[in-house]
Design an enzyme around this catalytic site. Sequence first.
Site, PDB file in Angstrom:
ATOM      1  N   HIS A  69      -8.923  33.621 -11.883  1.00 26.89           N
ATOM      2  CA  HIS A  69      -7.869  33.733 -10.965  1.00 26.89           C
ATOM      3  C   HIS A  69      -7.671  32.888  -9.901  1.00 26.89           C
ATOM      4  CE1 HIS A  69      -6.486  38.258 -12.007  1.00 26.89           C
ATOM      5  NE2 HIS A  69      -6.694  37.404 -13.156  1.00 26.89           N
ATOM      6  N   LEU A 103      -8.638  31.747 -20.424  1.00 28.00           N
ATOM      7  CA  LEU A 103      -7.304  31.961 -20.104  1.00 28.00           C
ATOM      8  C   LEU A 103      -6.855  33.088 -19.795  1.00 28.00           C
ATOM      9  CD1 LEU A 103      -5.061  29.124 -22.026  1.00 28.00           C
ATOM     10  CD2 LEU A 103      -6.138  28.968 -19.769  1.00 28.00           C
ATOM     11  N   ASP A 104      -6.361  33.688 -18.670  1.00 26.02           N
ATOM     12  CA  ASP A 104      -6.004  34.945 -18.474  1.00 26.02           C
ATOM     13  C   ASP A 104      -5.046  35.583 -19.439  1.00 26.02           C
ATOM     14  OD1 ASP A 104      -7.666  34.940 -16.233  1.00 26.02           O
ATOM     15  OD2 ASP A 104      -5.836  34.243 -14.830  1.00 26.02           O
ATOM     16  N   ARG A 105      -4.702  36.619 -19.755  1.00 21.94           N
ATOM     17  CA  ARG A 105      -3.872  37.054 -20.612  1.00 21.94           C
ATOM     18  C   ARG A 105      -2.508  36.658 -20.383  1.00 21.94           C
ATOM     19  NH1 ARG A 105      -0.157  41.540 -20.516  1.00 21.94           N
ATOM     20  NH2 ARG A 105      -0.865  42.215 -18.573  1.00 21.94           N
ATOM     21  N   THR A 139      -1.651  34.077 -18.529  1.00 19.76           N
ATOM     22  CA  THR A 139      -1.509  32.523 -18.764  1.00 19.76           C
ATOM     23  C   THR A 139      -1.392  31.900 -19.889  1.00 19.76           C
ATOM     24  OG1 THR A 139      -3.128  32.287 -16.746  1.00 19.76           O
ATOM     25  CG2 THR A 139      -2.645  30.552 -17.687  1.00 19.76           C
TER      26      THR A 139
END
Length: 462
Positions: A338, A237-239, A241
Amino acid sequence: MQRNNRLRNLFTVPVIMARQLKRNALSAGLAFAGNATSNEFDEHLQNEVEREREIQKKKKIKRTQSKKSPDLINKSTFQSRTIGSKKEKHRQLDPEYEIVIDGPLRKIKPYHFTYRTFCKERWRDKKLVDVFISEFRDRESEYYKRTIENGDVHINDETADLSTVIRNGDLITHQVHRHEPPVTSRPIKVIFEDDNIMVIDKPSGIPVHPTGRYRFNTITKMLQNNLGFVVNPCNRLDRLTSGLMFLAKTPKGADNIGDQLKAREVTKEYVAKVVGEFPETEVIVEKPLKLIEPRLALNAVCQMDEKGAKHAKTVFNRISYDGKTSIVKCKPLTGRSHQIRVHLQYLGHPIANDPIYSNDEVWGNNLGKGGQADFDIVITKLDEIGKRKPAKSWFHSNGGYGEVLRQEKCSICESDLYTDPGPNDLDLWLHAYLYESTETEEGTEKKKWCYKTEYPEWALRR
């Protein structure tokens, strides 16, 4: 055999029906975005799955053989003991550190740290000082020049200078007084836990593992501090998200969940809050993606014949619309970096508070719709964010407060200091709320497992 048939059916049915779906798109209420046909995409996806099956098959054979020598695996680090002993000399050691909870922020007091990393592919044959300046953007170029001249940077245990060039395999050691950016102080919720895995609801704004300027303000280090042992992330997971994350407590847990994710045996669903009135009908985006600028984690839609292009497909369904923004359910069928954020931007409906993909100062009034942008200009403008300008987004269009240089230096290391992060630095309206096995219990229609979180507050219409 039964399992293989289920997997085959999962990906061959769309291939058979793709052309019919395309012909009936309007009458069925479906919208397609993409150059490749669904048929071509699903064939590619099936081939990807078949390749992954072969990899997992070989891994299982190795696992069976390794069970005969259980002491070869270090369960606390997930490494072969033989490999671990060879790397012991270069192991990253954690210093003592102090946590401060300051209202909505979790802060780490500055600490001395010896940073160790091996040469990355994109650094090869470049001057050390140029890599520091371009890759580590939180400090000005003069700081890195001064640090190298003071003898605080070593290559393979030898002192570096301003003319040093990095080669493949080089170990870079950098002694630094470290200033970690604050993150949210919201708690990490545990959804499920057994002997092998932990499933959590990750708060927005916290990186998953140590990266860049972050070390102890990361999910894995926070949990290691609380649990007393290492957990390894199984999904990304992105930072910014939030939502469901799988963390392995043992090698068995890592293999089990990791294999299912790689073999596309998991359904993933997200919820997002996007700009404007999203179509009421289902929208399917089949557009390849590529990484444009690694330093900024900037990705974009591209053509499949471009270098670095990867197939990507996302299904979107609108949940509600309030006159300004829409709540949308997002189902990624691939797991590119992304992916949801870029596909939504491509449709002209970026996530409303996305500091990268919904900033009109960066993308212009059309916010990058249709992938239209001059990426040299985009990169230049994104480079200024977090230094001279605070992050902004469509929703927070005035920018307001956020992380920027505060014209003050540390009295110990003379590095530039930053203001605290703002809302665009800590939150993104994208949440992973459901992960579910595609396989069923034998003789039933019940899924083998399913984990779900509540919708975040921003997704609830009042």
